[in-house]
Design an enzyme around this catalytic site. Sequence first.
Site, PDB file in Angstrom:
ATOM      1  N   ASP A   1       0.653  -1.680  -0.118  1.00 30.94           N
ATOM      2  CA  ASP A   1       0.437   0.198  -0.397  1.00 30.94           C
ATOM      3  C   ASP A   1       0.992   1.358  -0.058  1.00 30.94           C
ATOM      4  OD1 ASP A   1       0.446  -0.472   2.897  1.00 30.94           O
ATOM      5  OD2 ASP A   1      -1.379  -0.572   3.633  1.00 30.94           O
TER       6      ASP A   1
ATOM      7  N   ASN B   1      -7.615  -2.512  13.634  1.00 28.69           N
ATOM      8  CA  ASN B   1      -9.267  -3.098  13.699  1.00 28.69           C
ATOM      9  C   ASN B   1      -9.079  -4.442  12.715  1.00 28.69           C
ATOM     10  OD1 ASN B   1      -8.265  -1.990  11.566  1.00 28.69           O
ATOM     11  ND2 ASN B   1      -9.399  -0.201  11.694  1.00 28.69           N
TER      12      ASN B   1
ATOM     13  N   HIS C   1      -7.123  -4.199  10.394  1.00 28.33           N
ATOM     14  CA  HIS C   1      -7.040  -4.591   8.473  1.00 28.33           C
ATOM     15  C   HIS C   1      -5.754  -5.066   8.317  1.00 28.33           C
ATOM     16  CE1 HIS C   1      -5.035  -0.061   9.821  1.00 28.33           C
ATOM     17  NE2 HIS C   1      -3.968  -1.217   9.379  1.00 28.33           N
TER      18      HIS C   1
ATOM     19  N   GLU D   1      -9.807  -2.357   5.169  1.00 27.31           N
ATOM     20  CA  GLU D   1     -11.087  -1.556   6.535  1.00 27.31           C
ATOM     21  C   GLU D   1     -12.012  -2.399   6.706  1.00 27.31           C
ATOM     22  OE1 GLU D   1      -9.102   0.549   8.169  1.00 27.31           O
ATOM     23  OE2 GLU D   1      -8.632   2.441   7.769  1.00 27.31           O
TER      24      GLU D   1
END
Length: 245
Positions: A67, A136, A138, A143
């Site tokens: 990313d 979270n 990810h 996400e």
Amino acid sequence: MKVIRAKDSCEAGAFAAELIAAQVKQKPDCVLGLATGSTPLDTYAQLIAAYRAGELDFSCVRTVNLDEYVGLGPDHDQSYAWFMRHNLFEFINIDPHNTHIPDGITADPDAECQRYDALIASLGGVDLQLLGIGPNAHIGFNEPGDAFIPETHVVKLTDSTIAANARFFASVDQVPRQAITMGIRAILQARKVVLIATGTGKAKAVCDAFWGPVTPLVPASILQLHPDFTLVADEDALSLTPSSN
Ligand code: GLP
């Protein structure tokens, strides 16, 4: 899923580095999928040490990173391109032309996403994908959401990810709001996947992702379906899992 239990982040980094080193030795022109964040730093330090000791040769290795932030170019010190150069690539004998990261300052992010998927396909896919995990759950910047997104895509970062990554920037306002991330398909199609999780801040994400149901609300949970997935985690990251209680 295979779980490798480490006593701390340093040992987790060493275990993950051993898996990557084995891949490079077995296939010198392998395609490594690489991750950023603080978690893989120990792993990269171990790989650099192995290279300096003459144990590893990266001259034919190809890499694709997961990313990049939208809006940050390779000379921005918080771009992932900068991170990779200064934490790994500059210190090993990899050919910079063989290293690939999404272009965060492209004029056409959607076209860049298509180019990136085509690039991964042209390399023959990923042999070993290294991952961290967000608080979270990810992976890359995939996400939590209503569905797993297969393709490389532009993602609006969640408030929790912006807050988690603010520690790397002068203020939370400077954290980019969007990123380009490899999608779930390229990650799942990697022939091996290794996810490193360290610290108590990842304990809930690890428990939800690997001891809970597979759901796009917990993106890393999809890795339960991968035939060659290894979780390398320290005691703190495993502290909420059933086997630790
Ligand atoms: C970022 C990256 C992820 C990484 C995550 C966790 O959001 N896009 O690939 O796994 O941070 O970072 P850290 O390892 O610093 O906790």
